[in-house]
Motif scaffolding. Structure first.
Motif: not given
Length: 458
Positions: A275-276, A308-310, A374-377
């Protein structure tokens, strides 16, 4: 979002999803290694450019059994006209890189990755450092049956054994070229699992500027993965706290994996790392088609974060080879597994744990954020996994009662969780995995489905 899938295991074959594995000197003997190497030499015999004979890069992890298996592999190669370039104890991704860098015909890595010391394995990379496809592996397995009757070279045509003292330096130079941000100011504890990364991981991280504290970096041939590394994270978590480090990185025995620990001691798994990296690459315009490739075992939280990030998340069957196949098919730029096996095709042909660690730290340095931020995404959804022993794992796939139970569960989750049923590839087991908004819900639904699976499979 909901998802259910029931995979049917393929018939047993010598090659598993990650090479030939077994207990060293029991299932995986010197004789088997020699025959496998000889058959590989016959099937992949095309001379590489500039060489009179085919060449093969041969590396290993520090397991004691790797010594005799390396000797057997080199004997099988040389006896069938292939020069063996011995690169010593190096990570699996180093063998893949060096196969391309030396323009070798193929590469051989002797390692059982994260498995215990008594096990070992043999992985084969084709030209360019790519994993072989099933058809080529099947040809090698068939050729093993006729090794004794094959015509063998004599005289000057016999293969030679060539030591490559520059191998580690070539690999480290390659890693250094992948990171452009100075990592000075970051303190990292690296758990080397007493494995193939014990020397090279600390060197690579220090070369990039990080302050490195190495633990479990004293391999003796017997202690690989023993209570340490990416499968045993507690000691790394404690070391991060003890040293007040910014993060910890854990490798497995052959260093194709990397898991992380943030400054608070919380584990950052492969899904979070993907994810990061995916979001950072998307912002930089380097994520091909805004696609990330992962397996069906990745947490639903990754699906939600990428949506959510597309970013489109494409899923494959379990196993890094299937991720690699999809990456190559679409020429995508990032993929991996929850286990920390992360592949960046622009920098290598297979998962590279040291590279992953460098890229994670680069994002921390560039963003000036801690790893936890960063990981909280991504928010990890609670997951329950139950292994159900059955008489016939394949019969369960057709059981109406099982399909009904899955349908009921998916309706209950209403897009906020998922159900995955997967037969084991090696045992008469069906793995029931449920992700749900709460741990209680995941446990309750998984237990209910497991009971139905047990009844259907008895």
């Amino acid at each position: 979002m909901s998802h259910s899938d029931l995979q049917v295991a393929a018939p047993p074959r010598l090659f598993g999803t990650d090479g030939v594995r077994g207990r060293a000197n029991a299932q995986l003997t010197a004789e088997l290694a020699l025959r496998l190497a000889a058959a590989t030499a016959e099937v992949l015999h095309t001379p590489s450019s500039g060489n009179a004979r085919p060449t093969a890069v041969v590396g290993r992890d520090p397991r004691a059994s790797g010594e005799f298996l390396e000797a057997a592999v080199c004997a099988g190669l040389a006896a069938h006209g292939v020069d063996a370039i011995r690169v010593g104890v190096v990570p699996t991704p180093a063998v893949a890189f060096l196969t391309a860098d030396y323009d070798a015909t193929f590469g051989v890595m002797i390692s059982a990755s994260h498995n215990p010391m008594p096990d070992n394995g043999i992985k084969i990379f084709g030209a360019g450092g790519h994993k072989l496809d099933d058809a080529v592996e099947d040809r090698i397995e068939t050729a093993m049956e006729t090794v004794e009757t094959m015509k063998r070279p004599t005289g000057a045509d016999i293969g030679r054994l060539i030591d490559a003292p520059d191998a580690a330096a070539r690999y480290l130079d390659h890693l250094a070229q992948q990171v452009s941000t100075d990592l000075s100011g970051l303190t990292v504890v690296v758990d080397c699992a007493h494995g193939a990364a014990s020397t090279l991981a600390p060197l690579a991280y220090r070369a990039a500027g990080a302050n490195v504290i190495a633990i479990h970096a004293e391999p003796d041939g017997l202690n690989i993965n023993d209570g340490c590394g990416s499968t045993h994270m507690d000691k790394l978590r404690a070391a991060v706290a003890e040293h007040g480090a910014d993060l910890g990185l854990a490798h497995d025995g052959d260093a194709d994996r990397c898991l992380a620990v943030d400054a608070r001691g919380e584990v950052v798994d492969g899904d979070m790392i993907m994810a990061i990296l995916a979001t950072a690459m998307a912002r930089a315009g380097s994520l091909r088609d805004d696609v990330l490739v992962a397996t069906v075992m990745s947490n639903l939280g990754l699906h939600l974060a990428m949506d959510k990030a597309g970013i489109e998340l494409r899923t494959t069957a379990v196993g890094d080879r299937y991720v690699l196949e999809e990456l190559r098919r679409g020429q995508y730029s990032l993929g991996g597994e929850q286990s920390g096996h992360i592949v960046v095709p622009g920098a290598g042909t297979t998962g590279d744990g040291i590279l992953t660690g460098l890229l994670v730290m680069e994002q921390m340095a560039a963003s000036k954020q801690g790893l936890a931020d960063l990981a909280s995404i991504m928010t990890v959804l609670p997951q329950e996994l139950i292994n159900v022993r059955v008489a016939d794992k394949h019969a369960v796939a057709d059981a109406e009662s099982v399909r009904d139970a899955v349908s009921v569960a998916e309706a209950e989750l209403a897009g906020e969780g998922r159900v995955l049923l997967r037969p084991s590839g090696t045992e008469q087991l069906v793995r029931v995995m449920v992700e749900a908004p709460t741990a209680d819900a995941a446990h309750g639904i998984a237990t209910r489905i497991a009971d139905v699976v047990a009844a259907a499979g008895s």
